[in-house]
Write a protein that holds these residues in place. Structure first.
Motif, mmCIF file in Angstrom:
data_model
loop_
_atom_site.group_PDB
_atom_site.id
_atom_site.type_symbol
_atom_site.label_atom_id
_atom_site.label_comp_id
_atom_site.label_asym_id
_atom_site.label_seq_id
_atom_site.Cartn_x
_atom_site.Cartn_y
_atom_site.Cartn_z
ATOM 1 N N PRO A 56 27.607 67.737 23.152
ATOM 2 C CA PRO A 56 27.574 68.216 24.535
ATOM 3 C C PRO A 56 27.325 69.723 24.537
ATOM 4 O O PRO A 56 27.687 70.400 23.582
ATOM 5 C CB PRO A 56 28.964 67.882 25.067
ATOM 6 C CG PRO A 56 29.829 67.809 23.864
ATOM 7 C CD PRO A 56 28.957 67.361 22.723
ATOM 8 N N LEU A 57 26.689 70.219 25.579
ATOM 9 C CA LEU A 57 26.284 71.628 25.573
ATOM 10 C C LEU A 57 27.166 72.507 26.462
ATOM 11 O O LEU A 57 26.743 73.561 26.916
ATOM 12 C CB LEU A 57 24.808 71.735 25.973
ATOM 13 C CG LEU A 57 23.860 70.912 25.084
ATOM 14 C CD1 LEU A 57 22.420 71.114 25.495
ATOM 15 C CD2 LEU A 57 24.033 71.260 23.611
ATOM 16 N N HIS A 58 28.408 72.071 26.689
ATOM 17 C CA HIS A 58 29.354 72.930 27.413
ATOM 18 C C HIS A 58 29.511 74.253 26.662
ATOM 19 O O HIS A 58 29.516 74.271 25.435
ATOM 20 C CB HIS A 58 30.743 72.292 27.463
ATOM 21 C CG HIS A 58 30.782 70.991 28.189
ATOM 22 N ND1 HIS A 58 30.596 69.802 27.552
ATOM 23 C CD2 HIS A 58 30.961 70.714 29.486
ATOM 24 C CE1 HIS A 58 30.671 68.826 28.434
ATOM 25 N NE2 HIS A 58 30.888 69.351 29.623
ATOM 26 N N GLY A 59 29.692 75.325 27.427
ATOM 27 C CA GLY A 59 30.057 76.598 26.814
ATOM 28 C C GLY A 59 29.062 77.120 25.798
ATOM 29 O O GLY A 59 29.454 77.776 24.826
ATOM 30 N N MET A 60 27.769 76.856 25.996
ATOM 31 C CA MET A 60 26.784 77.336 25.012
ATOM 32 C C MET A 60 26.768 78.853 24.896
ATOM 33 O O MET A 60 26.387 79.407 23.870
ATOM 34 C CB MET A 60 25.375 76.825 25.354
ATOM 35 C CG MET A 60 25.017 75.474 24.758
ATOM 36 S SD MET A 60 25.329 75.303 22.986
ATOM 37 C CE MET A 60 24.111 76.412 22.305
ATOM 38 N N ALA A 61 27.212 79.550 25.956
ATOM 39 C CA ALA A 61 27.247 81.018 25.894
ATOM 40 C C ALA A 61 28.313 81.506 24.903
ATOM 41 O O ALA A 61 28.291 82.643 24.471
ATOM 42 C CB ALA A 61 27.507 81.586 27.284
ATOM 43 N N LEU A 62 29.246 80.624 24.563
ATOM 44 C CA LEU A 62 30.370 81.043 23.718
ATOM 45 C C LEU A 62 30.260 80.577 22.278
ATOM 46 O O LEU A 62 30.971 81.071 21.410
ATOM 47 C CB LEU A 62 31.679 80.471 24.294
ATOM 48 C CG LEU A 62 31.856 80.602 25.792
ATOM 49 C CD1 LEU A 62 33.095 79.846 26.223
ATOM 50 C CD2 LEU A 62 31.962 82.061 26.176
ATOM 51 N N ARG A 63 29.407 79.613 22.032
ATOM 52 C CA ARG A 63 29.347 78.997 20.699
ATOM 53 C C ARG A 63 29.007 80.007 19.618
ATOM 54 O O ARG A 63 28.178 80.887 19.826
ATOM 55 C CB ARG A 63 28.281 77.901 20.665
ATOM 56 C CG ARG A 63 28.578 76.716 21.512
ATOM 57 C CD ARG A 63 29.651 75.833 20.887
ATOM 58 N NE ARG A 63 30.109 74.878 21.893
ATOM 59 C CZ ARG A 63 29.526 73.699 22.082
ATOM 60 N NH1 ARG A 63 28.522 73.344 21.336
ATOM 61 N NH2 ARG A 63 29.974 72.897 23.018
#
Lengths: 137, 338
Positions: A75-82
């Motif tokens: 899932p691509l939730h929180g891609m800004a934080l990965r």
């Protein structure tokens, strides 16, 4: 009374620094590093994902995109934080765009195919993904 | 590549257009053939007539309520006789005759030109399309009905499982697919177009995603398409290891148990299964999964590994058991089948 203005100033400084500290803490999802994608427009990225031209939503659950409920890929939730993209590339705009537009060159064993998405489209998609900062708790 | 982009627009357009309702690729009010045009014209007459009668009735009611003194003298029996019996009787009689005439006008069975014969077989939740009497032998494809502009196309519809209904609103009315029966409807497209059809009889959980694209082509283009579809696909270039791997994976993963790819057989394996859509030229189609995704390597990989995410209840399991290299190779191989 002469110390009045000084005290007020000191309180203000303390108060302000407190606010800043709190603000920093309040944003528990602090972004590390650059998340500005050159040539990428989040709105256009969202449109590309919504049209599902390249099938992204078939494999990935993508917040904000209707019908993107795939469970084949992450899932691509929180891609800004990965921290990392694809488990191997540091998450920065250049790497994310490279991965989206040509995953097979980076990892030929990946289940993610080269979908034929152009670099320009990938930049828009990356810009949209970098608007995603919520991780389900 | 152009048709691919078009496919994406269509799959999306099907969603948006279906909701907008009044234009685009799937609308009875935007006819692309003589039958649908006649039906649309008749519908407008009905709408207009109904509007006039409704307004007239409301005006009379208002008149009676607002000016009771003026209407007191009119005997009720006169209203009932003229307004309740004579007027509806005559109107319905005229409409019955008109409906029968419209029905005749859109029935092209007596059309002088020899029709192209096509059989459409309903399945939960996709369409098999068969051209049984082509000069080069029968042709089987899926979820896409290509027809020549101007020529009548006699579509025989039937089903392998439950009742479905074949409906391409821009070309004609509905025709039910009944188990054990062969129903016929003859379509004529008056211009080149890509249209969307839809199962119109609730048939199970993925009824809403049982779509079909109708592509009306100039006759010469249609003949070219038939020739390309009848050709057996060339085996992949041995130098392209990924494609070769994809072809092998198709056989070894057992895909051929449910799907046909003409000419594909090796050792104990053969792609001859009759349960799912024929995939001989799947890469040439506008969409996959009966309209649920546009075509392409990405959507194909997503479909193979995550069918049940994308179209839960479809009769194909999710093959996320394939390793990554095999999955991407398989998707590329299928996409190469143009």
């Amino acid at each position: 009374m002469g110390r009045g203005p000084l005290r007020i100033a000191a309180t203000a400084v303390l108060g302000l620094s407190g606010c800043v500290a709190l603000a920093a803490c309040g944003d528990g999802n602090a972004v590390q590093g650059n998340r500005e994608v050159a040539g990428g427009e989040a709105a256009r990225g969202k449109a590309i994902l919504t049209a599902n031209t390249h099938g992204c939503g078939g494999c990935h659950t993508i917040p904000g995109i209707p019908n993107a409920h795939g469970t084949v890929g992450p899932p691509l939730h929180g891609m800004a934080l990965r921290g990392y993209v694809a488990g191997r590339l540091p998450n920065d705009p250049g790497n994310l765009v490279r991965w989206i537009s040509g995953p097979q060159e980076i990892d030929p064993r990946s289940a993610m195919p080269d979908t034929g998405i152009t670099t320009a489209e990938a930049a828009h998609v990356a810009a949209y993904l970098y608007t995603l900062r919520d991780i389900p708790k | 590549m152009r048709t691919r982009a078009l496919g994406a627009v269509l799959v999306k357009g099907g969603l948006v257009g279906g909701l907008a309702g009044c234009g685009g690729t799937q609308s009875a009010l935007d006819p692309r053939g003589p039958a649908a045009a006649t039906i649309a014209d008749f519908s407008w007459i009905l709408f207009a007539g109904a509007a006039v009668i409704f307004i007239g009735t409301m005006a009379l009611a208002a008149y009676g309520v607002l000016l009771p003194d003026r209407t007191k003298g009119v005997p009720p029996i006169r209203f009932i006789l003229w307004g309740g019996l004579v007027f509806p009787g005559v109107t319905l009689l005229v409409l019955t005759v008109a409906t029968a005439m419209v029905g005749n006008a859109v029935d092209f069975r007596t059309h002088p030109e020899e029709p192209l014969r096509v059989t459409v077989v309903g399945n939960m939740f996709w369409w098999e399309v068969v051209y049984p009497d082509l000069p080069g032998g029968p042709l089987v494809t899926a979820n896409e009905l290509r027809i020549p502009v101007g020529r009548p196309v006699e579509v025989t519809v039937t089903t392998r499982d439950v009742i479905h209904s074949f409906w391409v609103p821009a070309l004609h009315g509905k025709m039910d697919l009944i188990p054990g029966r062969m129903n016929r409807i003859t379509l004529i497209a008056s211009e080149p177009a890509i249209l969307r059809g839809q199962c119109a009889e609730f048939c199970g959980e993925q009824h809403a995603w049982m779509a079909l694209f109708v592509v009306a082509l100039d006759p010469a283009e249609f003949d070219g398409w038939i020739a390309r579809q009848q050709a057996v696909p060339e085996p992949p270039d041995p130098a392209d290891e990924q494609l070769v791997r994809g072809r092998t994976a198709f056989l070894e993963a057992g895909c051929g148990t449910c799907h046909v790819i003409r000419g594909l057989a090796e050792g104990p394996y053969a792609a001859v299964g009759q349960l799912g859509p024929d995939l001989t030229h799947v890469g040439s189609r506008l969409s996959i999964g009966a309209g649920v995704l546009p075509n392409g390597v990405g959507p194909l990989a997503a479909w193979i590994a995550g069918v049940q995410d994308i179209k839960s209840g479809a009769r194909m399991p999710s093959y996320s058991t394939l390793d990554g290299e095999t999955l991407t190779a398989l998707a590329r191989y299928l996409e190469s089948l143009k």
